[in-house]
Design a protein around this motif. Structure first.
Motif, PDB file in Angstrom:
ATOM      1  N   ARG A  38      10.645  30.427 -78.420  1.00  0.00           N
ATOM      2  CA  ARG A  38       9.978  31.378 -79.314  1.00  0.00           C
ATOM      3  C   ARG A  38      10.942  31.709 -80.444  1.00  0.00           C
ATOM      4  O   ARG A  38      11.623  32.723 -80.422  1.00  0.00           O
ATOM      5  CB  ARG A  38       9.560  32.622 -78.534  1.00  0.00           C
ATOM      6  N   ARG A  47      11.970  31.595 -73.400  1.00  0.00           N
ATOM      7  CA  ARG A  47      11.207  32.070 -72.240  1.00  0.00           C
ATOM      8  C   ARG A  47      11.300  30.997 -71.164  1.00  0.00           C
ATOM      9  O   ARG A  47      10.976  29.835 -71.415  1.00  0.00           O
ATOM     10  CB  ARG A  47       9.758  32.317 -72.656  1.00  0.00           C
ATOM     11  N   GLU A  58      11.658  34.834 -67.329  1.00  0.00           N
ATOM     12  CA  GLU A  58      12.758  35.563 -67.938  1.00  0.00           C
ATOM     13  C   GLU A  58      12.855  35.178 -69.406  1.00  0.00           C
ATOM     14  O   GLU A  58      12.588  34.031 -69.763  1.00  0.00           O
ATOM     15  CB  GLU A  58      14.056  35.205 -67.209  1.00  0.00           C
ATOM     16  N   SER A  59      13.203  36.136 -70.243  1.00  0.00           N
ATOM     17  CA  SER A  59      13.400  35.890 -71.669  1.00  0.00           C
ATOM     18  C   SER A  59      14.881  36.011 -71.973  1.00  0.00           C
ATOM     19  O   SER A  59      15.500  37.036 -71.683  1.00  0.00           O
ATOM     20  CB  SER A  59      12.609  36.899 -72.504  1.00  0.00           C
ATOM     21  N   SER A  74      16.409  39.583 -70.332  1.00  0.00           N
ATOM     22  CA  SER A  74      15.493  40.581 -70.881  1.00  0.00           C
ATOM     23  C   SER A  74      15.809  41.985 -70.376  1.00  0.00           C
ATOM     24  O   SER A  74      15.386  42.964 -70.971  1.00  0.00           O
ATOM     25  CB  SER A  74      14.047  40.217 -70.526  1.00  0.00           C
TER      26      SER A  74
END
Length: 112
Positions: A38, A47, A58-59, A74
């Motif tokens: 992203r 991501r 999880e980001s 994140s």
């Protein structure tokens, strides 16, 4: 190493962040994880999720940490220095496996 939520984080240039996140993405894909880049956002995000449960993941972002750039979860936790790709993969994988395991165990509990 958690970072207070109100702490201002130094961010790398977008191209640097993308390059570092791409390295992590390739390594995680080799481990069987699905990744979604992203990068159109102001803050490039990777991501990472289990292929069977895209809602569970999880980001990862890049931020300044002790001695250079770090992979950051994140939750704000510094996962590993970007220079230690193996450690970053291990930490991301550990977190995701716990979540996947919890999801599977709660699913089997619901069926009984």
């Amino acid at each position: 190493m958690p970072i207070p939520p109100d702490a201002l984080a130094a961010l790398p240039r977008p191209l640097t962040a993308r390059r570092l996140l791409n390295r992590l993405a390739r390594a995680l894909r080799r481990q069987g994880w699905t990744v979604d880049r992203r990068y159109s956002e102001t803050l490039p995000i990777l991501r990472v999720f289990f292929p069977g449960a895209p809602c569970l993941g999880e980001s990862i972002t890049i931020t300044a940490g002790d001695g250079g750039w770090w992979y950051r979860s994140s939750t704000g936790e510094l996962l590993a220095p970007c220079s230690d790709l193996d450690l970053a993969v291990s930490r991301v994988t550990t977190v995701l496996r716990r979540w996947v395991s919890a999801m599977r165990s709660s699913g089997s509990t619901d069926e009984t």
